[in-house]
Design a protein around this motif. Structure first.
Motif, PDB file in Angstrom:
ATOM      1  N   HIS A  95     -64.050  14.823-143.840  1.00  0.00           N
ATOM      2  CA  HIS A  95     -62.619  15.115-143.762  1.00  0.00           C
ATOM      3  C   HIS A  95     -61.997  15.251-145.138  1.00  0.00           C
ATOM      4  O   HIS A  95     -61.124  16.073-145.367  1.00  0.00           O
ATOM      5  CB  HIS A  95     -61.894  14.031-142.960  1.00  0.00           C
ATOM      6  CG  HIS A  95     -62.095  14.180-141.492  1.00  0.00           C
ATOM      7  ND1 HIS A  95     -61.643  15.262-140.800  1.00  0.00           N
ATOM      8  CD2 HIS A  95     -62.724  13.410-140.589  1.00  0.00           C
ATOM      9  CE1 HIS A  95     -61.989  15.149-139.527  1.00  0.00           C
ATOM     10  NE2 HIS A  95     -62.655  14.028-139.372  1.00  0.00           N
TER      11      HIS A  95
ATOM     12  N   LEU B   9     -57.378  16.796-140.546  1.00  0.00           N
ATOM     13  CA  LEU B   9     -58.036  18.064-140.863  1.00  0.00           C
ATOM     14  C   LEU B   9     -57.465  18.580-142.164  1.00  0.00           C
ATOM     15  O   LEU B   9     -56.251  18.618-142.334  1.00  0.00           O
ATOM     16  CB  LEU B   9     -57.790  19.095-139.762  1.00  0.00           C
ATOM     17  CG  LEU B   9     -58.414  18.832-138.407  1.00  0.00           C
ATOM     18  CD1 LEU B   9     -58.138  20.009-137.473  1.00  0.00           C
ATOM     19  CD2 LEU B   9     -59.903  18.597-138.526  1.00  0.00           C
ATOM     20  N   MET B  82     -66.144  19.426-138.964  1.00  0.00           N
ATOM     21  CA  MET B  82     -64.798  18.981-139.304  1.00  0.00           C
ATOM     22  C   MET B  82     -64.015  18.602-138.066  1.00  0.00           C
ATOM     23  O   MET B  82     -63.166  17.731-138.109  1.00  0.00           O
ATOM     24  CB  MET B  82     -64.045  20.118-140.010  1.00  0.00           C
ATOM     25  CG  MET B  82     -64.452  20.305-141.430  1.00  0.00           C
ATOM     26  SD  MET B  82     -63.577  21.698-142.112  1.00  0.00           S
ATOM     27  CE  MET B  82     -61.953  21.004-142.416  1.00  0.00           C
ATOM     28  N   TRP B 303     -56.020  16.387-133.760  1.00  0.00           N
ATOM     29  CA  TRP B 303     -56.164  15.977-135.161  1.00  0.00           C
ATOM     30  C   TRP B 303     -54.861  16.196-135.923  1.00  0.00           C
ATOM     31  O   TRP B 303     -54.205  17.214-135.757  1.00  0.00           O
ATOM     32  CB  TRP B 303     -57.246  16.804-135.855  1.00  0.00           C
ATOM     33  CG  TRP B 303     -58.638  16.475-135.469  1.00  0.00           C
ATOM     34  CD1 TRP B 303     -59.488  17.248-134.735  1.00  0.00           C
ATOM     35  CD2 TRP B 303     -59.366  15.295-135.804  1.00  0.00           C
ATOM     36  NE1 TRP B 303     -60.703  16.625-134.593  1.00  0.00           N
ATOM     37  CE2 TRP B 303     -60.657  15.420-135.240  1.00  0.00           C
ATOM     38  CE3 TRP B 303     -59.055  14.139-136.521  1.00  0.00           C
ATOM     39  CZ2 TRP B 303     -61.625  14.438-135.377  1.00  0.00           C
ATOM     40  CZ3 TRP B 303     -60.018  13.163-136.653  1.00  0.00           C
ATOM     41  CH2 TRP B 303     -61.290  13.313-136.080  1.00  0.00           C
TER      42      TRP B 303
END
Lengths: 493, 337
Positions: A95, B9, B82, B303
């Motif tokens: 991340h 993110l 991700m 996210w």
């Protein structure tokens, strides 16, 4: 603990080390080798030295095969394996640093393309174009070190990032530059050592003598850079980490010392090779390469181990528990957090709290640490894990959960009672009070009678926070007391 | 002290998705060249065409194609991680040994391809055996990916399987989830491989005919398995029909047929472009299926987005430089010929 825990019957450290060490060797070698090839090719072309050009072609063949295939795939392998072994840390790294990795990937594409063209281009490309491709290869390869170095260094010294969370703070962290220079030195050194190996296989000749000396020079230059930047590197690690290591992590410090000795040995062996240049035996070249790799392995081991109890210093513990969440887990319980359960609470808790660093009987085994003890003692040790030698993370669960782990371990240990005083001390006290080292209490025992010591053991759980109550039987107690008295006598006032 | 949060993110979801789909498509192109090519060369060998110069040339390109496949595979794996790492890592852990095995097998495949490309002996027995070995390895790798990525779409099943065996020796038992999907992909690879063989062998009628046969045959079979797979998605079919992916797929099917047409006319540029775009639509459909299967269990929009634009901009710059440098080097090679 949103991830399942991969329960393999051996040490994670070893599994990780095998792939990581392979990759690290090959990838540094790929960078240094690139520089060696292109610089040497420049010189040889200018001098019209065909013998050296042939030598380089030989070198580049192995080089392309090994570094392209092995380097690239073991690099992917590291990714695979950290995702398996510590998914939480991998997630956190992804991340934060995904664009760093994406940038590295662009260099990687260039590097691979250039390596293939360079390798197949010896005959096909003009001298000028071949050199250009060689330089492109080296620059791209070094730039990928430039990137990955930031992420590797981040794990040991995240620095200001812990406050700001800013990408650049994490990337250009306290050990970034020293480690970059250090690793660049390693690249050069390994390239010299490898060229030496190829040169050693030639028959004794002027060419061989010249090539060996030339390669030795590379090795020595790399080594000098390494020696200086290693000292610099040590200083850039925050004193909290090095201080703690010096105090309670003898294994890491030993790795660092072994490191320095290997470096000296390497310098000596390089000097010998210089003298033997004309008839350098292959064995010696192999020994040199082995020394270089052993040194490098010891360095990586130091870097990895000094980070304990964290994977990312101050941020994520070695068992994948984020520092920010440890307190909450201790209050609410770890079991509620474990998403993938097997029905055996003790086993699941053990996996997620301890298993990433310990096995039962393999590497860092816990069975011998508890053989002959009892459930209450084990539970106390689990609760006080952060107090033990070895710099461990705090137990991330409740007291009741510590007891469940104790139950799980108790079923798996040997129940023969402890009768030997030395062993009683090792098991009951030596986990926290190492004689002659961290938290040595020998002096406190000086002059105390058996009754005094017995009274002390009765009150053991009140002597220090986290110190377990003494739960051994009468015979073990007697043996321990006489050992404590012996310690008291030996202790220097 | 408040430690930074890592659950975010570093770019908007749409951007990550676009990059993922684009790079995965590129990976598939290289992979198709390799897998389809290996299958065809082996087939040709059974027809006593092992020594055909075009096929020889093709065989020499396999190690580089493998390097390209691996290199182009890294990027999509990065981007998919991700967003979906919680599913993917979990599935990888449940099948840990099979997942890790991919690395060892890939190294073996690489050396086998390299060994085979040398063709150092007259009979070609060793080279052929090495190529066969490489194919077996490629089958292992692709099947393992298919099985683990489909497992990642079923969190409940993962939990169940892990409870039975936490040692990473579990192979996804829900074969209906991935066998057709995998077969469709392999047949697609044969199709694309046929395209490449035909293109490289355009001047040799026999080789072009071989390419044509594989292109056409592969496409028909791939279409059939693709259809069967789509039907097998039954519970998700209505949602898929309502998603934009279905339009994409429709365009993809038309473009595939178009590619066939232009291929027969030997317009490789048009055929290749159409093939690429149709591959893009398939990859997009594949992505849509993942999102649909995870609906109710995981929402990628959940996210928090905290873009790192400065680093992303640097990535874009590096990406452009990468393209430029690669093109430059390829031109050096072309000039040398």
């Amino acid at each position: 603990m949103i991830y399942p825990f991969w329960d393999v019957p051996f040490s994670y450290g070893i599994l990780m080390a095998v792939i990581a060490v392979l990759h690290v060797f090959v990838s540094h070698f790929a960078i240094g080798g690139g520089l060696f090839l292109v610089v040497t090719e420049h010189r040889a072309r200018r001098a019209g030295d065909t013998a050296t050009l042939e030598f380089l072609q030989k070198l580049s063949k192995m080089f392309a095969l090994v570094s392209l295939v092995f380097g690239a795939l073991t690099g992917v392998g590291i990714w695979f394996i950290i995702g398996l072994l510590n998914p939480t840390a991998t997630e956190a790294l992804i991340h934060n640093f995904v664009w760093g990795w994406a940038i590295e990937w662009t260099f990687f594409v260039v590097e691979i393309t250039a390596a293939i063209i360079y390798y197949y281009g010896w005959q096909r490309l003009s001298a000028r174009d071949h050199l250009i491709v060689g330089w492109i290869y080296f620059i791209a390869a070094w730039l990928s070190l430039f990137i990955i170095n930031g992420i590797v260094a981040f794990m040991l010294t995240p620095g200001q990032w812990l406050v700001t969370g800013n990408f650049w703070d994490g990337f250009f962290n306290p050990t970034y530059w020293s480690q970059l220079v250090l690793r660049t030195g390693i690249c050069v050194m390994l390239a010299g050592l490898y060229a030496l190996l190829v040169a050693a296989r030639y028959e004794a000749s002027d060419f061989k003598a010249r090539t060996v000396r030339y390669s030795v020079r590379w090795g020595l230059i790399g080594l000098a850079v390494v020696a200086v930047s290693l000292a610099w590197y040590w200083r850039t690690i925050p004193a909290e980490i090095t201080g703690k290591a010096l105090q309670v992590m003898p294994a890491s410090i030993k790795a660092f010392h072994v490191n320095s000795w290997l470096l000296l040995a390497l310098a000596g062996a390089l000097a010998v090779s210089w003298l033997l240049a004309r008839r350098l035996p292959v064995v010696l070249a192999v020994v040199l390469l082995a020394l270089g790799l052993a040194w490098f392995g010891a360095f990586e081991q130091f870097r990895e181990s000094v980070r304990k109890p964290f994977v990312v210093t101050g941020y994520i513990y070695g068992n994948g528990v984020p520092v920010a969440k440890a307190k909450a887990y201790q209050q609410a319980g770890l079991l509620t957090q474990i998403a993938y359960t097997t029905g055996d609470d003790g086993a699941d808790l053990f996996r997620h709290s301890c298993r990433s660093c310990h096995t039962l009987t393999g590497s860092r085994p816990l069975r011998p640490a508890f053989d002959g003890t009892d459930r209450a003692f084990i539970a106390a040790i689990v609760r006080g894990a952060h107090l033990l030698k070895g710099n461990m993370p705090p137990f991330p669960g409740t007291a009741a959960e510590a007891d469940k782990i104790a139950g799980y371990l108790y079923e798996r240990i040997d129940h023969t009672p402890i009768r030997d005083g030395t062993r009683a001390y090792e098991v009951r006290c030596g986990k926290c009070h190492v004689v002659g080292a961290a938290s040595d209490k020998s002096k406190t025992f000086t002059g105390l009678s058996a009754e005094d010591l017995s009274g002390m053991l009765d009150a053991a759980d009140s002597l220090g926070e986290g110190m377990p109550a003494y739960t051994g039987d009468a015979e073990e107690r007697a043996a321990l007391i006489s050992y404590l008295q012996q310690l008291g006598k030996q202790a220097k006032p | 002290m408040n430690l930074p949060d890592y659950e975010f993110l570093s770019a908007p979801l749409w951007l990550i998705t676009v990059l993922h789909i684009l790079t995965l498509t590129l990976h598939f192109v290289a992979m198709n060249f390799l897998v389809g090519g290996v299958i065809m060369v082996l087939y040709a060998a059974t027809r006593k065409r092992w020594d055909d110069p075009t096929l020889k040339k093709f065989g020499k390109m396999f190690p580089a194609a493998m390097a390209a496949t691996v290199t182009l595979g890294v990027a999509p794996l990065l981007f998919v991680q991700m967003v979906y790492h919680r599913q993917i890592y979990s599935a990888a852990i449940v099948s840990g040994w099979f997942w890790l095995g991919i690395i060892g097998v890939a190294i073996a495949v690489y050396y086998a391809l390299y060994r085979s490309s040398l063709r150092s002996e007259k009979t070609g027995t060793v080279s052929r055996a090495a190529l066969l070995l490489a194919l077996a390895g490629l089958v292992y790798i692709s099947l393992t990916y298919s099985s683990i990525f489909s497992l990642a779409e079923r969190p409940d099943q993962m939990r169940q399987l892990y409870a039975q065996d936490p040692t990473g020796l579990v192979w996804n038992p829900a074969a209906s989830d991935y066998v057709l999907r995998w077969l469709h992909m392999i047949l697609g690879a044969v199709t694309v491989g046929g395209f490449f063989i035909g293109m490289l062998g355009r001047d040799d009628p026999a080789v072009f005919a071989l390419g044509k046969r594989f292109f056409l045959g592969g496409m028909i079979l791939a279409a059939l398995t693709g259809l069967a797979y789509t039907i097998s998605l039954r519970p998700y079919l209505p949602a898929l029909m309502r998603s934009p992916a279905i339009w994409g797929l429709a365009v993809g099917v038309v473009l595939s047929a178009g590619a066939l047409h232009f291929f027969f006319k030997r317009n490789f540029c048009a055929a290749g472009t159409m093939l690429f775009v149709s591959l893009l639509t398939m990859v997009h459909a594949r992505h849509t299926v993942r999102v649909l299967k995870l609906t109710g269990q995981f929402d990628p929009h959940s996210w928090r987005v905290a873009p790192q634009w400065s680093v992303f901009a640097l990535f874009l710059v590096c990406f452009v430089v990468m393209l430029a440098v690669v093109v430059y080097m390829l031109r050096l090679v072309a000039r040398a010929k």
